[in-house]
Every structure is written in structure tokens, then in C-alpha cells.
Design an enzyme around this catalytic site. Structure first.
Site, PDB file in Angstrom:
ATOM      1  N   GLU A  16     -45.327  22.839  25.413  1.00  0.00           N
ATOM      2  CA  GLU A  16     -45.792  22.689  26.846  1.00  0.00           C
ATOM      3  C   GLU A  16     -45.823  21.265  27.326  1.00  0.00           C
ATOM      4  OE1 GLU A  16     -47.451  24.811  24.670  1.00  0.00           O
ATOM      5  OE2 GLU A  16     -47.592  26.499  25.616  1.00  0.00           O
TER       6      GLU A  16
ATOM      7  N   HIS B  90     -59.033  30.609  25.138  1.00  0.00           N
ATOM      8  CA  HIS B  90     -58.070  31.226  26.025  1.00  0.00           C
ATOM      9  C   HIS B  90     -58.786  31.902  27.438  1.00  0.00           C
ATOM     10  CE1 HIS B  90     -55.749  31.325  22.388  1.00  0.00           C
ATOM     11  NE2 HIS B  90     -54.739  31.689  23.060  1.00  0.00           N
TER      12      HIS B  90
END
Lengths: 481, 336
Positions: free
Chosen positions: A215, A284
């Protein structure tokens, strides 16, 4: 004229120091870069180098002298062709005045404290800036534009949020060669959540780019490409993973236009699911709306319906600025009516009144809009008329729509999945206090996620997340019912 | 594909550099040095604030690399960026005025020493987070490839930045997608105050791309001719579509990490030895004199000319007004 050698500052806060040692004596020839002397403060020692060449004409300050003011003349260098007689007319008496900043006359500090004076002069600038903005209410007025409301379209189709997002990207890719999509599993896998389904087939692997799981790297890469005028749509499998990339989102994408004095724009979209999904645990399940909305230089969008998703993603891709586009995994499969028109675009910075009401305003974004609408149904059964505002854009916030609604209902409940501390609800509470304080008949109420990391157990997760009943309870509380 | 090779380019008077080239390198390096000395002086006078990272000692790196480019290639670097901007042909007065935070600066005073840009000169910053420019530069190269432009992005990083994770994320993608990027590692042997021996498990930084099949080369970064020669090889490799290349340019900064660093972590002897025996400007000066290209008077003329330019830049930087208050609220977003 002999060249003055001045007592240098080692840092912007240094005002005086000790001249520890001379490395040259009168009569010495010096070149640029030669070390003339060593100076000391309580923190450090540093060498003073010659910037000019010539002969040391006179040493003014003796080695070992303490408290030598910054910018005081400590020596003279004679230029080529000058002799000692050139020193007859010099007056090393006082510290040289550092040229004052433009508005330095407003404060009285001496020149040797020029750094302190410039920070002091910055304070009123900031303050007046804040005042100007407060007077400039309501702030969101400028973002209103002529874009058509989706209700004015004649043809609609039923679509899931997932399909609407895909269509938005596909349509923009068809019209602009510079638009490309990159991220993990966006191409061959057709998207981890199937949002990019079919894009690889239509546009090929040049424009639909599978990235490694990296990322930080691909966010920086996309940002660099956007500096050059490409229009990347960077998909994060979820925004939780974008925490590894937030440095580039903020430091590179959001700040470069400013740091470059307007030279380098960054037309990029960072999109992906945000907030809690279902039973995926603490790492998450987090809402990042307030994190990104905090930062100037970014636009932050959080769609609810498929029409929001399509109209706003198209607007985000066309926007010349970096846009953080916060989707929601649970909404991906939900269906809504979407105008069936390639030109359908929604304005960034404009909220939508999903349901009109008169007794209480409920402000929500993303998945919480659905819960707010459910709450409004329940409230209606109890005789309370709730107005539901779908923010659509978090930054710039549509202050107008919220304030106008509160002026009508005199009560407001804010809803978000994220934590309450410095959350979007906290910002809206401030905005209402600044712009509609006299209209409030009750304190602003906030419905937020509980102040805990997201638990895994099904029952605990339900307890951690705000539900429609919480909104009903808060609305009744502000209505004193 | 060749993986890594170690080669120290030779740098004697029998090199093929023309007189004009040597004169240009001399002048360009001198301009950077005089600029930095002046910047240090203005900092000492309180006219430049905040962080100010000087490039003195490292001049051969940017001048040599720039000489190897086509002129249209992109350049991006970290916060020790003054030399890069001057080498790219940016105006010394505009750079100096940015250092003093004035309206006439490249970013109208809103960027400062670490943040300047020039689209016109293909210079893309000026970035303040160690290693941050590496994926950005890789993205610039991605853009060149996407558009089919025959350009290369020189992405500079220091020996401190090579330990950042994002550097390897970038190496991986650049190699995977064969992006035209030359990673120019300016190894000045100190990551702020920590020497390469103390911060890098493997001190041969040109080998850092080996796992990705990126060829690397170690170069004497104090020798402008060696830098140019290696730069040409690296850029050619990229232009031919072979993907990235790593150059480790061994160099040395004479000053501290920033203005407030007294550089106590190294010995005076080490610095003096570098200055006396490996100074990049002295090396070219010797070539000019030994090659009978220029005598002392001729060199003095160049010195004078450079000095005059810097004096003008410093004057502009002090006389240019501070940015208007309205600048505070401009360039945050592009108006739609």
C-alpha cells in the site's frame, strides 16, 4: 568597503553565543569555505566559514568572548586591492539589523530576535484568518453548483452500489485516457469485492493494474503519476490497509499543491470499503472519516446509495484534487434506483435531504443513512417528524444544509460508526454551535460507535455498533419525549 | 540480465570530456557551492528559518547526473535539494527567495528549503519525509511509460533512506513493470549522525536491488566525470526498456546534516582529508589548468561571474516581500 563577518545563528532560536576560538589571525589570506572561527552555544559548537575571499583585516571580537549577539560584526575581511586603511571608517559598534519582515514594524522585538518576531507576527495572521472564515458563513455556499438532482432524471435503473461504482469508473475511463485503476486484485481477480468486475476485459492491463500487496509503495506511485497529470483511481482492499499509505495520502497528495505554490496538482481518487463489515475484528473494522476529513488539501466523500456512489465517484475522478472515497462493504450488494444517463454526476460538497421532517434533524453518512431512515420510520410511528440528511461529502462539509435544517427543527442528532472522540459528530456539534446556537432547543446528541476496538463475537459486535434504536432514543431525548 | 557489477570509473585528464563540458561542470558546481555558502550565511543572520540542509561537498553528483540526461528527464529528491534545483536550471534567485520565505520564491514562500518544484524544469520536489520521494519518482516513471514518452526519472535518495520499506516496495514495482527510473543513492556516509557502518547491515548500497534483478553500480560521486559516465549507462539502460537501474554515488557532505548539526560524529581529519584530496570542484579545476584550458585568471573570471549571480540572488531573496496574507488561503485545492 571591507567585508563584514557576522556572528551567525546556529538555529532560529539562538540570540547569542560564545566565540570560542579564532582559526585565523589578522593578515591571513582566506578562501571561501575556510574555517575562520568556532562558536558555541549551550547546545552545540559550530565552525564559521568564510563566504568571501580576501585577507583578514581585523578581528573585532576576542576568542573566548561570551554572549556575542547574533549578527554582531566579529571580523573584517579586506577584498583584493584593499589595504588596512579601508578599516579606518568602519564602525562595528552594534549588531547588524536583520532585514525586517514586511509587517515587523507591528512588533517591537529587536532585530537579533528576528525569528521570534516573525513567529509573533504570524499569530495575528492566523487569528484574523480564523475570524475571516467565521464571518464567511456558511462556508459551503461556494460548492453549490448547477449539477442536476438525481430526481430530475426521467430514466432510472436498479443497480447495486457495487455495479454503480464499476459503471462510474468504466464511463470515466471511456472518456479520459488518463484515468486508470490500480490496486490489489483489481484486474484478473475482478476485485476483492468484485467492484472492478469487467474492467480488465474492456480496458486491458495497462489501465487496470494489479499491484503487489504494498500500500505505501503503490499509493506513492499513484500520487507521483497524478503529479504528472494522470488520473489514478487507487483501490484499497479496505481503508484499514491505507494506514500504511496515509503518509502519501496526506504528506504527498494533500500538501503538494500548497507547498508548490499551486504548481503541482494531484488529481487522484483513493477508494475502497471503510468502516465495519461483519465479524472481521478490530484491525478490519474502523471508520476513517474523521482522520481524512481533518486534513486540508483533501476532499472526503462517503456515499450511501448506488446513485450517490455513481454520481460522486464520477465527480471524484473528474475533480483535479485528491479525493478520499469511503465506501462500505455491507452496502456493496444493496440495490437502489440510479439515473440511467452517462452524464449523471453529483456535486461534491452538497448534502442530500433524504427525508423531510420538522421535529428533529438526523445527520448521517454512508451505512448510517440507512439506519437513520429506519429510525425516522419508527419515530414517525411515535408522532415525531424527523428530517434525515445524507451528508454524501464529509469535506467540504455542507454546513448550509445542516444549519438550515436545524433552524427549522431546532434539534439535531449526528450518527456515525466511528468513535465519538474528535469524530464527525463532534465537528457538526461545533458547527451548529457556531452557526445556529440560538436556534437549538436541546444540546446536540451524538450517536457513535462504542469507544472500544471492534470485538469479534457476534453479540459484542452488535453492541459496539450504533443501531437504529440508538438513533430513535437520541432523537426522543433531544425532543424531550 | 546482468545483476550487479562493481565498477569505479576512472577520472583522469585523458578522459573524453570536452573543454566546454569541463567548464560547464566547473561553473555549475561552483554555483551550487557558492549558493550554499551564501544560504548558510543568510541562515546565520536569521534570514532563513527552520531546516536548511546544505549540499556542499556533493556537487559532482547532481552536475554529473544532469549532464547525462537529455534535459527533458524528470528529477525528484529529498529535502537536501538546493543543488538539484540549480543543476536542473532553476533560477538561483527564485530558490534563494524561497529559502527566505518570500513572495518571489518558487513556492511563493509556502514551501521553504525542502519544498520547491518546477514543472518547466522537470523538477518535482523537494520532499521532506525520508524515502517519500522514492515511490513518487517511481510514479513519475510509471507516467512516462503509460504515455509512451521517452523519458527517465532520476530519483535521488540518501544512504539513510535506503533502509525505508517504501524504497523496496518501489524497487519491486519498478522492476516488475520495467519502469524507466534511475535510483541515485547519494551515499554521503551519514544518515544524519549515524554512519553507514552503523545503520546498514550491508553497506554496499548498489546491491540493494539485487533481489529484484535491478543492476547496480558503485560510482565515485566526488568525480563529476565518473558520475556522468555511469549516469549515461544507467539512463541508456532505462531508455532501452530494461527497467530501473541503481547507482550508488559515494560522496561526502562537508557540513552537518542541517544547519544546527555540529557534526561531532566524525573526525576533523576525515573531513579535511575529503576536502583536500577529493574535492569535486578542485578536481575539475586541476583538469582545466593541467589541460591548458584555462589559467588562474580565467578561473577567477568564472568565480567572479558566479559570485555576482549569487550576490544578486541573495539581494533578491532579501528584498522580495513576504507573501501577501491572502497567500495563506490559496493553493489548498484547485477550484473547480
Amino acid at each position: 568597503m571591507p567585508i563584514e563577518v557576522l556572528m551567525p545563528a546556529l538555529s532560529p532560536t539562538m540570540t547569542e553565543g560564545t566565540l570560542a576560538k579564532w582559526n585565523v589571525k589578522e593578515g591571513d589570506t582566506v578562501q571561501s569555505g575556510d574555517v575562520l572561527a568556532e562558536i558555541e552555544t549551550d547546545k552545540a559548537t559550530m565552525e564559521v566559514e568564510a563566504v568571501d575571499e580576501g585577507t583578514i583585516g581585523k578581528l573585532i571580537v576576542d576568542a573566548g568572548t561570551e554572549n556575542v549577539a547574533v549578527n554582531a560584526v566579529i571580523a573584517y575581511i579586506l577584498e583584493e586591492g584593499e589595504d588596512a586603511s579601508a578599516l579606518d571608517n568602519v564602525n562595528p559598534g552594534e549588531a547588524k539589523a536583520a532585514p525586517k519582515p514586511d509587517d515587523a514594524e507591528e512588533n517591537e522585538e529587536s532585530s537579533s530576535e528576528s525569528s521570534a518576531s516573525s513567529s509573533a507576527s504570524a499569530a495575528p495572521v492566523q487569528a484574523s484568518g480564523a475570524i475571516e472564515r467565521a464571518e464567511n458563513e456558511p462556508r459551503a455556499m461556494s460548492v453549490m453548483n448547477e449539477t442536476r438532482d438525481e430526481k430530475t432524471y426521467s430514466k432510472f435503473k436498479t443497480q447495486t452500489v457495487r455495479e454503480a461504482l464499476r459503471d462510474a469508473m468504466a464511463e470515466e475511463m471511456r472518456t479520459d485516457e488518463n484515468v486508470f485503476v490500480m490496486g490489489e486484485e483489481v484486474a484478473q481477480y475482478q476485485g476483492a469485492y468484485k467492484v472492478t468486475q469487467g474492467l480488465l476485459d474492456e480496458f486491458g492491463d495497462k489501465r487496470v493494474v494489479d499491484t503487489p500487496i504494498t500500500e505505501y509503495g503503490f499509493t506513492g506511485l499513484g500520487t507521483g503519476a497524478a503529479f504528472m497529470g494522470l488520473r489514478p483511481v487507487v483501490e484499497f482492499m479496505t481503508f484499514n490497509f491505507a494506514m500504511q499509505a496515509i503518509d502519501h495520502i496526506i504528506n504527498s497528495a494533500a500538501k503538494t499543491l500548497y507547498m508548490s505554490g499551486g504548481q503541482l496538482g494531484c488529481p487522484i481518487v483513493f477508494r475502497g470499503p471503510n468502516g465495519a463489515a461483519a465479524r472481521v475484528g478490530a484491525q478490519h473494522s474502523q471508520c476513517y472519516a474523521s482522520w481524512y476529513a481533518h486534513c486540508p488539501g483533501l476532499k472526503v466523500i462517503a456515499p450511501y446509495s448506488a446513485a450517490d456512489a455513481k454520481g460522486l465517484l464520477k465527480a471524484a475522478i473528474r475533480d483535479p484534487n485528491p479525493v478520499v472515497f469511503l465506501e462500505n462493504e455491507i452496502l456493496y450488494g444493496q440495490s437502489f434506483e440510479v439515473p440511467d444517463d452517462d452524464d449523471f454526476v453529483l456535486p461534491i460538497g452538497q448534502a442530500k435531504i433524504e427525508r423531510e421532517g420538522t421535529d428533529v434533524t438526523i445527520v448521517a453518512f454512508s451505512i448510517m443513512v440507512g439506519k437513520a431512515l429506519k429510525a425516522a420510520e419508527k419515530l414517525a410511528e411515535e408522532g415525531i417528524s424527523a428530517e434525515v440528511i445524507n451528508l454524501r461529502t464529509i469535506r467540504p462539509l455542507d454546513v448550509n444544509t445542516i444549519v438550515r435544517s436545524v433552524m427549522k427543527t431546532n434539534r439535531i442528532v449526528t450518527c456515525e460508526e466511528g468513535w465519538h472522540f474528535a469524530g464527525i459528530g463532534a465537528e457538526i456539534a461545533s458547527v451548529i454551535m457556531e452557526h445556529a446556537f440560538d436556534y437549538l432547543d436541546a444540546p446536540v446528541a451524538r450517536v457513535t460507535g462504542e469507544d472500544v476496538p471492534m470485538p469479534y463475537a457476534a453479540n459484542l459486535e452488535v453492541l459496539a455498533l450504533p443501531q437504529d434504536q440508538h438513533i430513535v432514543d437520541a432523537a426522543k431525548a433531544v425532543c424531550y419525549r | 540480465m546482468a545483476t550487479t557489477k562493481r565498477k569505479r570509473a576512472t577520472t583522469r585528464a585523458d578522459n573524453q570530456a570536452s573543454s566546454e563540458d569541463l567548464l560547464k561542470y566547473y561553473r555549475d558546481m561552483l554555483l551550487i557551492r557558492r549558493f550554499e555558502e551564501k544560504a548558510g550565511q543568510l541562515y546565520g543572520m536569521g534570514l532563513i528559518g527552520g531546516f536548511c540542509h546544505l549540499y556542499i561537498g556533493q556537487e559532482a553528483v547532481v552536475v554529473g547526473m544532469q549532464a547525462a540526461t537529455s534535459g527533458d528527464d524528470g528529477v525528484i529528491t529529498s529535502y537536501r535539494d538546493h543543488g538539484h534545483m540549480l543543476a536542473c536550471g532553476m533560477d538561483s534567485a527564485g530558490v534563494m527567495a524561497e529559502l527566505t520565505g518570500r513572495e518571489g520564491g518558487y513556492s511563493h514562500g509556502k514551501g521553504g528549503s525542502m519544498h520547491m518544484f518546477s514543472k518547466e524544469k522537470n523538477f518535482y520536489g523537494g520532499h521532506g519525509i525520508v524515502g517519500g520521494q522514492v515511490p513518487l519518482g517511481t510514479g513519475i516513471a510509471f507516467n512516462y511509460k503509460y504515455r509512451g514518452e521517452d523519458k527517465v526519472c532520476l530519483t535521488y535518495l540518501g544512504d539513510g533512506a535506503v533502509n525505508q520499506g517504501q524504497v523496496y516496495e518501489s524497487f519491486n514495482m519498478a522492476a516488475l513493470w520495467k519502469l524507466p527510473v534511475v535510483y541515485c543513492i547519494e551515499n554521503n556516509q551519514y544518515a544524519m549522525g549515524t554512519s553507514t557502518q552503523r545503520h546498514s547491515a550491508s553497506p554496499d548500497l548498489y546491491q540493494r536491488g539485487e533481489a529484484y534483478g535491478i543492476p547496480g553500480e558503485q560510482v565515485d560521486g566526488m568525480d563529476v566525470l565518473a558520475v556522468k559516465e555511469a549516469g549515461e549507462r544507467a539512463i541508456k539502460h532505462c531508455r532501452e526498456g530494461n527497467g530501473p537501474f541503481i547507482l550508488e554515488l559515494k560522496t561526502y557532505r562537508y557540513r552537518g546534516h542541517s544547519m544546527s548539526d555540529p557534526a561531532k560524529y566524525r573526525t576533523k581529519d576525515e573531513l579535511d582529508k575529503m576536502r583536500k584530496e577529493h574535492d569535486p570542484i578542485d578536481m575539475v579545476k586541476k583538469l582545466l589548468i593541467d589541460g591548458n584550458i584555462l589559467d588562474e585568471d580565467g578561473l577567477k573570471d568564472i568565480d567572479k561571474e558566479v559570485k555576482a549571480e549569487i550576490a544578486k540572488a541573495a539581494e533578491f531573496a532579501q528584498n522580495s516581500p513576504e507573501p501577501d496574507r491572502s497567500e495563506l488561503f490559496t493553493d489548498i485545492l484547485i477550484e473547480v
